[in-house]
Design a protein around this motif. Structure first.
Motif, PDB file in Angstrom:
ATOM      1  N   UNK A 167       1.029 -10.396   1.426  1.00  0.00           N
ATOM      2  CA  UNK A 167       0.645  -9.118   2.020  1.00  0.00           C
ATOM      3  C   UNK A 167      -0.629  -8.643   1.336  1.00  0.00           C
ATOM      4  N   UNK A 168      -1.297  -7.620   1.953  1.00  0.00           N
ATOM      5  CA  UNK A 168      -2.427  -6.985   1.305  1.00  0.00           C
ATOM      6  C   UNK A 168      -3.778  -7.389   1.868  1.00  0.00           C
ATOM      7  N   UNK A 169      -4.801  -6.736   1.348  1.00  0.00           N
ATOM      8  CA  UNK A 169      -6.180  -6.996   1.767  1.00  0.00           C
ATOM      9  C   UNK A 169      -7.057  -7.083   0.526  1.00  0.00           C
ATOM     10  N   UNK A 170      -8.228  -7.739   0.694  1.00  0.00           N
ATOM     11  CA  UNK A 170      -9.123  -8.004  -0.435  1.00  0.00           C
ATOM     12  C   UNK A 170     -10.400  -7.199  -0.319  1.00  0.00           C
ATOM     13  N   UNK A 171     -10.876  -6.793  -1.492  1.00  0.00           N
ATOM     14  CA  UNK A 171     -12.234  -6.278  -1.605  1.00  0.00           C
ATOM     15  C   UNK A 171     -12.730  -6.662  -2.979  1.00  0.00           C
ATOM     16  N   UNK A 172     -13.754  -7.511  -2.996  1.00  0.00           N
ATOM     17  CA  UNK A 172     -14.210  -8.126  -4.239  1.00  0.00           C
ATOM     18  C   UNK A 172     -13.034  -8.890  -4.875  1.00  0.00           C
ATOM     19  N   UNK A 173     -12.701  -8.585  -6.108  1.00  0.00           N
ATOM     20  CA  UNK A 173     -11.591  -9.282  -6.761  1.00  0.00           C
ATOM     21  C   UNK A 173     -10.326  -8.433  -6.824  1.00  0.00           C
ATOM     22  N   UNK A 174     -10.216  -7.429  -5.989  1.00  0.00           N
ATOM     23  CA  UNK A 174      -9.055  -6.530  -6.019  1.00  0.00           C
ATOM     24  C   UNK A 174      -8.202  -6.754  -4.781  1.00  0.00           C
ATOM     25  N   UNK A 175      -6.914  -7.033  -5.018  1.00  0.00           N
ATOM     26  CA  UNK A 175      -5.933  -7.143  -3.939  1.00  0.00           C
ATOM     27  C   UNK A 175      -5.208  -5.807  -3.834  1.00  0.00           C
ATOM     28  N   UNK A 176      -5.263  -5.208  -2.668  1.00  0.00           N
ATOM     29  CA  UNK A 176      -4.612  -3.915  -2.432  1.00  0.00           C
ATOM     30  C   UNK A 176      -3.478  -4.122  -1.443  1.00  0.00           C
ATOM     31  N   UNK A 177      -2.275  -3.676  -1.829  1.00  0.00           N
ATOM     32  CA  UNK A 177      -1.085  -3.842  -0.996  1.00  0.00           C
ATOM     33  C   UNK A 177      -0.585  -2.459  -0.610  1.00  0.00           C
TER      34      UNK A 177
END
Length: 1009
Positions: free
Chosen positions: A645-655
């Motif tokens: 699950x989740x989405x990426x922006x740069x090196x951060x995974x946000x769930x």
């Protein structure tokens, strides 16, 4: 030769009764018939079976084997293979001497002599045949003795009868029992009238190409006959080595055999015993699979009579044993109830597998959801490598989604334990598909794990230790998982700091001396390329609790202390950012531990599992999330990352909060990051002396001659010193152990007593260090008489060879009166006969290996990267000639790829050896060069000086080079065929190949790179 034949009631007994429908009209009329060289059971004068022995039968055999109506099923000495003897036992090779093929007189190169025969026939028309067999080279003493007993049952009412073959072999000297081909042992050669019959094995396979080389508990050959059909079946007993056996078949003969040497030779030490137990059944009608499996179950409950074997002799019910294993290992995660249970993290077992197979859906990366058959193999794979596929949930509330990859692998379970779990699972079904509640086998001895008193060994359940490890937090917790995967969880940052495979921990540092220093990684441990890269984030970023933490690093502690002295806020008033709080861990039974922590009022539960050495799974559950949860994943430290699950922006995974209740993150590690691990006394880089010793002996021409010191008893009067193990350390064949005694004595004496006198003419001494701790002035005394005095010995590459007049030696004394250093340590003392004909350079052919035969085992070589396994692989590396082209661990030529830089492991690495042209390193192509005058040169380009191309045409002769002027080159093209030979592994056994892979995989550690 003594021969005894007993006919009960002192005469041939004739019985008439009805047997089966085919014989109902005529009935049966059994009788015994015998000659000086045979015993037969007849029915109405037709032979049912006949056992042949005596001078005309150097290999006792059964022929014919027939049905009750006299239909003969076997073929005796057919023209294509005159040494085939219907139903018989023959070894193929002992120490490479052929005992199988025979000349026209029926004599083989190796001799198989019948020493004694005793045949006892019974009134019920059963029989017991006892034999003593002797195996020996022509005119030489016995190398292998055999006691054999064959119990032949009376035919039953269906016309079937059984022959139970028991063999107990005893080696009279160290030998290797093997086969350059795959066949040897108990065999059946059948009548060509049966060519239209078909095979069937216990796995349900019937195609000849699938049956050949497949593991199976039993194998039947069956089909129609004018008299109503028939068949012959072999049953392999669970006490046999390499059970379940692989089968060798030739459909066109027809021929089949349970080939116990199919995968390679079986070495036997002096006085070691080898026991085999098989049943052969002749069927009165065409058998069905269900009946054959029932026959196997009945046979498997019988105990061999000739030996206690390595089994305990105790019978166990696999179902009961599996139920116990479920309680110990599996109950935390797997429910036994039809509807499942809340809180169980894995699939429930009810209805998973029964008497008949079923299909279920699984998730397989990267292809997605697949439908596969749930059978015994599926269960074994789920236990050994549980994350190769993820089961799809079949019940609400998450039906259709895969279970998370949270189960640790259990490759250490014995085959019998796996069968126990499978047998228990089969009972968890509705009555019509429920397996038997009693499945009996002889209890097998469990393998012993290598132990050291300071080693913490993970066996059947995870371990969690809080111990001091270098460069990690004092609060860190070390976790060892079954299957050989380990990691360190940092309670200050909530991250995994380290991960490694192999041995868990060695606590010598804290259990010896004053407990100073940091503990080290366990025996055979190896880095798998993990670098801390998954970091939970609070609102302020990564969790930082360093104000209440210390790192196990002396320099860091000094710096920390200096900064603490400047701190103005009292420790009790300092709070971690983002409300970070470590909540301990949950750990019960065989379930992998779960670590608990809180960030911004969100409670996390984290569990770690490994799919293999390069695939690592994090499984998270959270409660209290009202906002997204975040992780920093530093992608350039790994090869790939996936999240459920989740989405990426740069090196951060946000769930998102709604997806955060349960999710997992998978890391694909980069083996290029792997570094040597510090181990206590098990450092693979500690010494390459074994390699050096082989190279040095080869240099002086002794590597192919017999070292008679290896079989000698060594004694000395003094006390061992330092790391010496005593006098035997000088003649044990290992350069890592040695003989040394207390320092600064006037003289030292080492005495060897040979088991058998031999002519000898040279001694070699491998010193401890170059002209340091080595004999300097000494005398050699053979059988009490001086034969050679040496003064100021000069060692070359730490090796000294001393020649003397050829003498038949029983005892040898090394009397040392001066020495280099403080004492005359001897790593190895060799004793040779220089007039002995050297063994041939060309090593004997074992077999041509195929990738699929070894791929599964190759993926498990991580279990072999112990110091002993790597040392064995080191020797194989030399034996196979790899060192001629490839550098590894700092040794070897450089005309092939540097194996220290390899990234392949397991079956992929094996493929590079067996199928070298499947992928060719761009820097090591073989080039074809055509010159202007029509000459053609092929080889590896090793240099380009601007004017000339310098090639090595033959990689096995790297000293021979060819120069081609660049101005003369008309055509230059790279070959699609690798210069690496295809037959590299043909001289190696299966065990040697796996040891070689273990050594290559450990090459970076061994080389200290």
């Amino acid at each position: 030769m003594r021969f005894v034949c007993v006919i009960c009631l002192a005469a041939a007994i004739v019985v008439t009764c009805a047997v089966g429908t085919s014989d109902a009209a005529e009935g049966v009329k059994f009788a015994w018939a015998r000659t000086d060289s045979s015993v037969a059971l007849t029915n109405h004068g037709k032979v049912v079976w006949q056992f042949n022995h005596g001078k005309g039968h150097p290999k006792p055999c059964f022929h014919p084997l027939a049905k009750l109506d006299g239909t003969v099923l076997t073929d005796f000495r057919p023209s294509d293979h005159t040494w085939h003897r219907a139903a018989w036992f023959s070894l193929k090779e002992i120490d490479n001497l052929n005992y199988w093929e025979e000349d026209r007189e029926g004599v083989s190169a190796g001799r198989n002599t019948t020493v004694d025969v005793s045949i006892e026939t019974q009134a019920d028309f059963s029989a017991v045949i006892r034999l003593q067999q002797s195996y020996h080279p022509p005119g030489e003493p016995e190398v292998l003795g055999e006691e054999r007993m064959i119990r032949v049952s009376a035919p039953d009412e269906g016309g079937s009868y059984t022959l139970d073959w028991q063999h107990l072999f005893t080696a009279r000297k160290p030998i290797s029992v093997g086969a350059s081909a795959h066949y040897a042992g108990l065999s059946l050669r059948l009548s060509k009238q049966l060519l239209n019959w078909s095979f069937l094995n216990s796995q349900g396979q019937s195609e000849a190409e699938k049956v050949h080389g497949a593991h199976a508990r039993w194998l039947a050959y069956k089909g129609p006959l004018a008299s109503g059909g028939g068949g012959l079946t072999f049953f392999d007993h669970p006490t046999n080595p390499r059970f379940p056996i692989k089968w060798f078949i030739v459909k066109g003969m027809p021929y089949f055999s349970p080939a116990f040497v199919f995968d390679g030779p079986m070495p036997l030490a002096k006085d070691q015993q080898l026991a085999l137990f098989y049943r052969m059944k002749v069927h009165g009608s065409e058998p069905e699979a269900k009946a054959l499996e029932a026959d196997y179950q009945a046979f498997s409950q019988r105990l061999p009579e000739l030996t206690n074997l390595k089994a305990t002799g105790e019978r166990i019910n696999l179902v009961a044993a599996g139920a116990m294993l479920h309680q110990v290992y599996c109950g935390m995660c797997h429910s036994l109830k039809p509807e499942g249970e809340l809180g169980k993290a894995g699939p429930h077992w009810y209805g998973l597998i029964g008497k008949s197979t079923r299909r279920r859906e699984v998730f397989v990366k990267p292809t997605g959801i697949q439908s596969i058959i749930v059978d015994d193999d599926y269960i074994e794979k789920s236990i050994r490598q549980p994350n190769l596929h993820l089961s799809i949930r079949e019940t609400a509330s998450q039906m259709g989604s895969p279970y998370p990859p949270g189960m640790p692998p259990y490759p250490h379970l014995t085959p019998q334990q796996v069968r126990s779990l499978t047998a228990f699972m089969k009972t968890l079904n509705k009555p019509d598909n429920r397996g038997p509640h009693q499945v009996w086998e002889v209890k097998q001895a469990e393998p012993e794990l290598p132990m050291d008193r300071f080693e913490v060994v993970v066996k059947d359940r995870p371990l969690v230790y809080r111990v001091a490890m270098a460069d990690v937090s004092t609060r860190a917790l070390s976790v060892g998982l079954p299957g050989g995967y380990n990691y360190i969880f940092d309670a200050s940052t909530f991250t995994v700091k380290r991960a490694w495979a192999g041995g868990f921990l060695n606590l010598k540092a804290e259990r010896t001396g004053r407990g100073a220093g940091y503990n080290q990684y366990g025996m055979g441990s190896r880095d798998i390329g993990f670098v801390e890269c998954l970091i939970p984030l609070g609102k302020g970023g990564p969790i930082n609790q360093d104000f209440k933490d210390y790192i196990n690093n002396h320099a860091w502690r000094i710096e920390k202390s200096e900064s603490e002295m400047k701190e103005t806020t009292a420790f009790v008033d300092r709070k971690p950012p983002d409300g970070a709080q470590f909540g301990g861990y949950l750990y019960a039974g065989a379930q992998a531990p779960s670590f608990l922590f809180r960030i911004n009022d969100v409670d996390y539960t984290q569990q770690v599992a490994f799919e293999n050495e390069q695939v690592m799974h994090y499984y998270f559950k959270t409660t209290g999330a009202t906002e997204p949860v975040r992780f920093r994943i530093i992608r350039d430290r790994i090869r790939d990352v996936q999240a459920s699950a989740g989405s990426w922006q740069n090196d951060v995974l946000t769930i998102a909060a709604e997806d955060a209740a349960e999710f997992y993150i998978t890391l694909l590690l980069d083996p290029a990051n792997a570094k040597p691990l510090p181990t206590a006394g098990n450092n693979l880089a500690a010494d390459d002396s074994a390699r050096q010793m082989v190279a040095k002996l080869r240099k002086v021409g002794l590597d192919r001659r017999t070292n008679y010191a290896l079989k000698a008893k060594a004694t000395s009067a003094g006390n061992k010193d330092g790391g010496a193990i005593g006098p035997q350390g000088a003649v044990d064949g290992s350069a890592d152990s040695y003989w040394d005694e207390t320092n600064d004595r006037k003289s030292y004496s080492l005495k060897l007593t040979l088991a058998k006198s031999h002519a000898v003419s040279a001694v070699t001494l491998l010193g401890y260090e170059h002209h340091n701790f080595a004999p300097r002035t000494f005398e050699l005394i053979l059988n009490g008489k001086p034969v050679k005095a040496v003064t100021d010995a000069t060692y070359e590459d730490n090796l000294l060879m001393v020649e003397f007049p050829r003498t038949v030696c029983h005892t040898l004394e090394l009397n040392v009166t001066s020495y280099y250093g403080q004492s005359p340590a001897v790593r190895e003392l060799g004793l040779y006969d220089l007039e002995e004909t050297p063994a041939p350079e060309k090593l004997p052919f074992v077999r041509k290996w195929k990738l699929d035969e070894l791929a599964a085992a190759a993926d498990m070589t991580s279990q072999r990267t112990t110091p002993q396994g790597v040392q064995r692989g080191n020797i194989v590396f030399l034996k196979a000639g790899c060192v001629k082209c490839h550098p590894v661990a700092g040794q070897g030529a450089r005309i092939g790829p540097d194996l220290n830089k390899m990234t392949y492991k397991g079956s992929k690495l094996l493929q590079q050896i067996i199928e070298p042209s499947s992928e060719i390193n761009k820097d090591f192509h073989t080039w074809k060069i055509v010159t202007n005058d029509g000459r053609m040169v092929t080889g590896l380009i090793v240099d380009d000086d601007g004017t000339n191309l310098i090639l090595i045409p033959n990689s096995e002769l790297p000293e021979k080079i060819v120069r081609v002027a660049k101005k003369d080159v008309d055509e230059k093209s790279a070959s699609k065929v690798s210069s690496m030979p295809l037959d590299t592994l043909t001289i190696l056994t299966r065990e040697e190949i796996l040891d070689l892979l273990a050594y290559l995989e450990a090459g970076k550690v061994a080389g200290g790179n």
